[in-house]
Design a protein around this motif. Structure first.
Motif, PDB file in Angstrom:
ATOM      1  N   MET A  15       3.482   3.807   5.271  1.00 43.55           N
ATOM      2  CA  MET A  15       2.170   4.415   5.798  1.00 43.55           C
ATOM      3  C   MET A  15       1.610   5.746   5.202  1.00 43.55           C
ATOM      4  SD  MET A  15       2.623   2.939   9.877  1.00 43.55           S
ATOM      5  CE  MET A  15       2.798   4.482  10.020  1.00 43.55           C
ATOM      6  N   LYS A  16       2.731   6.449   5.003  1.00 51.47           N
ATOM      7  CA  LYS A  16       2.726   7.810   5.097  1.00 51.47           C
ATOM      8  C   LYS A  16       1.814   8.027   3.252  1.00 51.47           C
ATOM      9  CE  LYS A  16       5.361   9.599   8.377  1.00 51.47           C
ATOM     10  NZ  LYS A  16       6.267  10.784   8.947  1.00 51.47           N
ATOM     11  N   MET A  17       3.156   6.972   2.480  1.00 52.23           N
ATOM     12  CA  MET A  17       2.172   6.874   1.099  1.00 52.23           C
ATOM     13  C   MET A  17       1.161   6.625   0.573  1.00 52.23           C
ATOM     14  SD  MET A  17       4.660   9.456  -0.329  1.00 52.23           S
ATOM     15  CE  MET A  17       3.731   9.131  -1.433  1.00 52.23           C
ATOM     16  N   PHE A  18       0.275   5.417   1.646  1.00 53.11           N
ATOM     17  CA  PHE A  18      -1.035   5.082   0.863  1.00 53.11           C
ATOM     18  C   PHE A  18      -2.180   5.270   0.414  1.00 53.11           C
ATOM     19  CE2 PHE A  18      -3.067   5.439   5.154  1.00 53.11           C
ATOM     20  CZ  PHE A  18      -4.450   5.042   4.692  1.00 53.11           C
ATOM     21  N   CYS A  31       0.459   2.273 -10.353  1.00 53.06           N
ATOM     22  CA  CYS A  31       1.150   2.288  -9.606  1.00 53.06           C
ATOM     23  C   CYS A  31       2.455   1.187  -9.478  1.00 53.06           C
ATOM     24  CB  CYS A  31       0.449   2.601  -8.011  1.00 53.06           C
ATOM     25  SG  CYS A  31      -0.473   4.487  -8.593  1.00 53.06           S
ATOM     26  N   ILE A  32       3.357   1.750  -9.176  1.00 53.31           N
ATOM     27  CA  ILE A  32       4.328   0.469  -8.997  1.00 53.31           C
ATOM     28  C   ILE A  32       4.882   0.136  -8.020  1.00 53.31           C
ATOM     29  CG2 ILE A  32       6.968  -1.062 -10.722  1.00 53.31           C
ATOM     30  CD1 ILE A  32       5.092   0.130 -12.854  1.00 53.31           C
ATOM     31  N   ILE A  33       5.422  -0.680  -7.030  1.00 52.22           N
ATOM     32  CA  ILE A  33       5.114  -0.692  -5.690  1.00 52.22           C
ATOM     33  C   ILE A  33       7.119  -1.521  -5.848  1.00 52.22           C
ATOM     34  CG2 ILE A  33       5.891  -1.523  -3.139  1.00 52.22           C
ATOM     35  CD1 ILE A  33       2.859   0.323  -4.191  1.00 52.22           C
ATOM     36  N   VAL A  34       8.433  -0.660  -5.546  1.00 47.64           N
ATOM     37  CA  VAL A  34       9.868  -1.026  -5.296  1.00 47.64           C
ATOM     38  C   VAL A  34      10.042  -0.931  -3.890  1.00 47.64           C
ATOM     39  CG1 VAL A  34      11.340  -0.434  -6.939  1.00 47.64           C
ATOM     40  CG2 VAL A  34       9.559  -0.649  -8.047  1.00 47.64           C
ATOM     41  N   GLN A  38      14.557  -2.784   3.850  1.00 48.57           N
ATOM     42  CA  GLN A  38      15.074  -2.052   4.486  1.00 48.57           C
ATOM     43  C   GLN A  38      14.298  -2.584   6.105  1.00 48.57           C
ATOM     44  OE1 GLN A  38      15.743   2.167   4.808  1.00 48.57           O
ATOM     45  NE2 GLN A  38      15.846   2.286   6.759  1.00 48.57           N
ATOM     46  N   ASN A  39      12.940  -2.447   5.571  1.00 51.29           N
ATOM     47  CA  ASN A  39      11.586  -3.238   6.199  1.00 51.29           C
ATOM     48  C   ASN A  39      11.067  -4.084   5.545  1.00 51.29           C
ATOM     49  OD1 ASN A  39      10.476  -0.259   8.730  1.00 51.29           O
ATOM     50  ND2 ASN A  39      12.887  -1.540   8.471  1.00 51.29           N
ATOM     51  N   GLU A  40      10.615  -4.925   5.655  1.00 48.96           N
ATOM     52  CA  GLU A  40      10.005  -6.107   5.867  1.00 48.96           C
ATOM     53  C   GLU A  40       8.045  -5.352   5.356  1.00 48.96           C
ATOM     54  OE1 GLU A  40       8.284  -8.794   3.579  1.00 48.96           O
ATOM     55  OE2 GLU A  40      10.040  -9.672   3.825  1.00 48.96           O
ATOM     56  N   ILE A  41       7.901  -5.329   4.084  1.00 46.41           N
ATOM     57  CA  ILE A  41       6.869  -4.777   3.575  1.00 46.41           C
ATOM     58  C   ILE A  41       5.364  -5.929   2.870  1.00 46.41           C
ATOM     59  CG2 ILE A  41       7.383  -2.308   4.432  1.00 46.41           C
ATOM     60  CD1 ILE A  41       7.072  -2.312   0.648  1.00 46.41           C
ATOM     61  N   HIS A  42       6.355  -6.997   3.222  1.00 50.07           N
ATOM     62  CA  HIS A  42       5.250  -8.230   2.025  1.00 50.07           C
ATOM     63  C   HIS A  42       3.258  -7.734   3.074  1.00 50.07           C
ATOM     64  CE1 HIS A  42       9.339  -8.664   0.057  1.00 50.07           C
ATOM     65  NE2 HIS A  42       8.143  -9.188  -0.314  1.00 50.07           N
ATOM     66  N   ASN A  43       3.991  -8.559   3.993  1.00 48.29           N
ATOM     67  CA  ASN A  43       2.552  -8.459   4.891  1.00 48.29           C
ATOM     68  C   ASN A  43       1.792  -7.701   5.172  1.00 48.29           C
ATOM     69  OD1 ASN A  43       2.537 -11.320   3.959  1.00 48.29           O
ATOM     70  ND2 ASN A  43       4.431 -12.020   5.292  1.00 48.29           N
ATOM     71  N   SER A  44       2.016  -5.941   4.652  1.00 44.33           N
ATOM     72  CA  SER A  44       2.057  -4.537   4.980  1.00 44.33           C
ATOM     73  C   SER A  44      -0.034  -4.780   5.180  1.00 44.33           C
ATOM     74  CB  SER A  44       2.832  -3.660   5.282  1.00 44.33           C
ATOM     75  OG  SER A  44       2.060  -2.262   5.659  1.00 44.33           O
ATOM     76  N   GLY A  51      -3.817  -1.283  -1.988  1.00 43.26           N
ATOM     77  CA  GLY A  51      -4.525  -1.762  -2.984  1.00 43.26           C
ATOM     78  C   GLY A  51      -3.693  -2.557  -3.490  1.00 43.26           C
ATOM     79  N   CYS A  52      -2.252  -2.340  -3.482  1.00 40.58           N
ATOM     80  CA  CYS A  52      -0.967  -2.980  -4.414  1.00 40.58           C
ATOM     81  C   CYS A  52      -0.725  -4.330  -3.807  1.00 40.58           C
ATOM     82  CB  CYS A  52      -0.249  -1.581  -4.321  1.00 40.58           C
ATOM     83  SG  CYS A  52      -0.591   0.192  -5.487  1.00 40.58           S
ATOM     84  N   ASN A  53       0.425  -4.227  -4.861  1.00 38.69           N
ATOM     85  CA  ASN A  53       1.258  -5.940  -4.013  1.00 38.69           C
ATOM     86  C   ASN A  53       2.806  -4.802  -4.520  1.00 38.69           C
ATOM     87  OD1 ASN A  53      -0.256  -8.172  -3.302  1.00 38.69           O
ATOM     88  ND2 ASN A  53      -0.565  -7.961  -5.707  1.00 38.69           N
ATOM     89  N   ILE A  54       4.090  -5.737  -3.937  1.00 36.25           N
ATOM     90  CA  ILE A  54       5.292  -5.424  -4.315  1.00 36.25           C
ATOM     91  C   ILE A  54       5.631  -5.736  -5.531  1.00 36.25           C
ATOM     92  CG2 ILE A  54       7.565  -6.139  -3.592  1.00 36.25           C
ATOM     93  CD1 ILE A  54       7.117  -6.072  -0.741  1.00 36.25           C
TER      94      ILE A  54
END
Length: 383
Positions: A15-18, A31-34, A38-44, A51-54
């Motif tokens: 949330m704070k980095m988008f 931009c590469i999301i790793v 720790q939390n489930e963020i796939h559907n965030s 504009g990213c995916n994991i």
């Protein structure tokens, strides 16, 4: 193309980095999301907004049941797995075109810093600086943030005083972002709520309650005293209680859940998406909660906030202004209720974009080969 790896562990970090991710993408960075798991963020929603995916998923060791033991196991297993995966992912001889970003003070922040160091990639720490100067409170956040900042090539700090501390204490460059990046997320939520109104949970005036910190949930005396006070206070003003599953588990464990759940003056609801949560906060008279990130959000909103922690970071936002620290004094709850209106302040108006400041610094970092910025070395002293 320059590669920016964002190591994301929690929904709050994303949330704070988008807005920062979007700004860097506009400037042509890859931009590469790793994901640490720790939390489930796939559907965030915020993954979509960025504009990213994991891209790299390290969540195979994520704990199904949240406990201290399971988190320790996850931490060590994911660090080992993450180092292996990233050594395979990173270009063999071109790591000068890569940069790793960690955020905040979670276990994933520390984990991400360790993986970066083990794989030989330079990393930067967003939301560095704040300190309580007590390693055990807030725990483990104080430890996480300190050790993540220690080896970062740049520490982005949300206030001048934090930047000055980081500049003196750590080897990397310190950059003042003036605000936490969360202010941009907050402004997004406020705009969404203006355009799409939500019905009130209760029609009467209410205060908002949210307790979820492990150090509080495992303290039976604290929980019993707190919720006894909350039940008393709800006779004077309605309470909207947003609960996490681990909070419910603790209340059940201490034989408090049925008592709280049956109180007609307490409206119990599950966690809400961020935008709806901010709407609930905005409509509340005041908030009683223990979240670290909430402290900054409520300061920016000017919302009266009683921080249910033993200690807060020195000179942190809002303390003595819109907020007070509970500090293990349960009479503070009555005091705050009787005086909350004097803690109501005007919202903070953002004059500089922290995401733009971060992106500008990253531009300079790469433009100068990672060696200096504004004539000063990024790494001021060696290990």
């Amino acid at each position: 193309m320059k590669n920016i790896y964002f190591f994301i562990g929690t929904e709050a970090e994303l949330m704070k980095m988008f807005t920062t991710i979007r700004e860097l993408k506009l400037r042509g960075y890859r931009c590469i999301i790793v994901s640490s798991g720790q939390n489930e963020i796939h559907n965030s929603l915020f993954l979509e907004l960025a504009g990213c995916n994991i891209d790299i998923d390290l969540s195979q060791y994520a704990p199904e049941v949240k406990s201290a033991k399971n988190y320790i196991s996850w931490l060590f297993n994911t660090r080992k797995y993450g180092v292996k995966v990233m050594k395979e992912q990173l270009p063999a001889g071109g790591r000068e075109d890569c940069l790793w970003i960690v955020h905040g003070d979670t276990l994933s922040t520390l984990l991400g810093a360790q993986i970066a160091r083990k794989t030989g990639i330079k990393y930067m720490h967003v939301e560095s600086g704040p300190r309580s100067f007590s390693l055990l409170s807030p725990f483990p956040e104080e430890i996480d943030r300190y050790y993540a900042s220690k080896y970062s090539v740049v520490n982005f700090c949300p206030q001048k005083i934090y930047a000055e501390y980081a500049e003196k204490r750590f080897k990397g460059k310190a950059v003042n972002t003036y605000y936490n990046t969360g202010i941009e997320t907050l402004n997004y939520a406020i705009k969404e709520n203006r355009e799409n109104s939500h019905p009130r949970i209760v029609e009467e005036k209410y205060f908002l309650l949210a307790i979820h910190r492990q150090e509080n949930l495992y303290n039976k005396e604290y929980m019993v005293k707190l919720f006894t006070k909350i039940i008393e206070l709800s006779d004077k003003m309605k309470c909207v209680f947003i609960y996490h599953e681990q909070t419910k588990d603790a209340l059940v464990r201490y034989n408090l859940w049925d008592k709280v759940n049956s109180d007609k003056n307490i409206c119990i609801i599950k966690r809400r998406p961020y935008v709806e949560f901010i709407d609930l906060v905005d409509k509340a008279e005041f908030v009683i909660a223990d979240g670290c990130g909430n402290q900054q959000e409520f300061y920016y909103l000017g919302k009266p906030y009683l921080i249910m922690r033993l200690k807060v970071e020195k000179d942190s936002e809002g303390v003595g202004w819109n907020a007070e620290c509970f500090g293990n004094k349960f009479n503070m709850i009555d005091y705050f209720y009787n005086n909350y209106q004097k803690y109501r302040k005007s919202p903070v108006v953002m004059e500089k974009s922290p995401s733009v400041i971060i992106a500008d610094s990253i531009d300079d970092y790469f433009a100068k080969g990672g060696g200096e910025i504004d004539g000063e070395g990024w790494e001021k002293r060696s290990d």
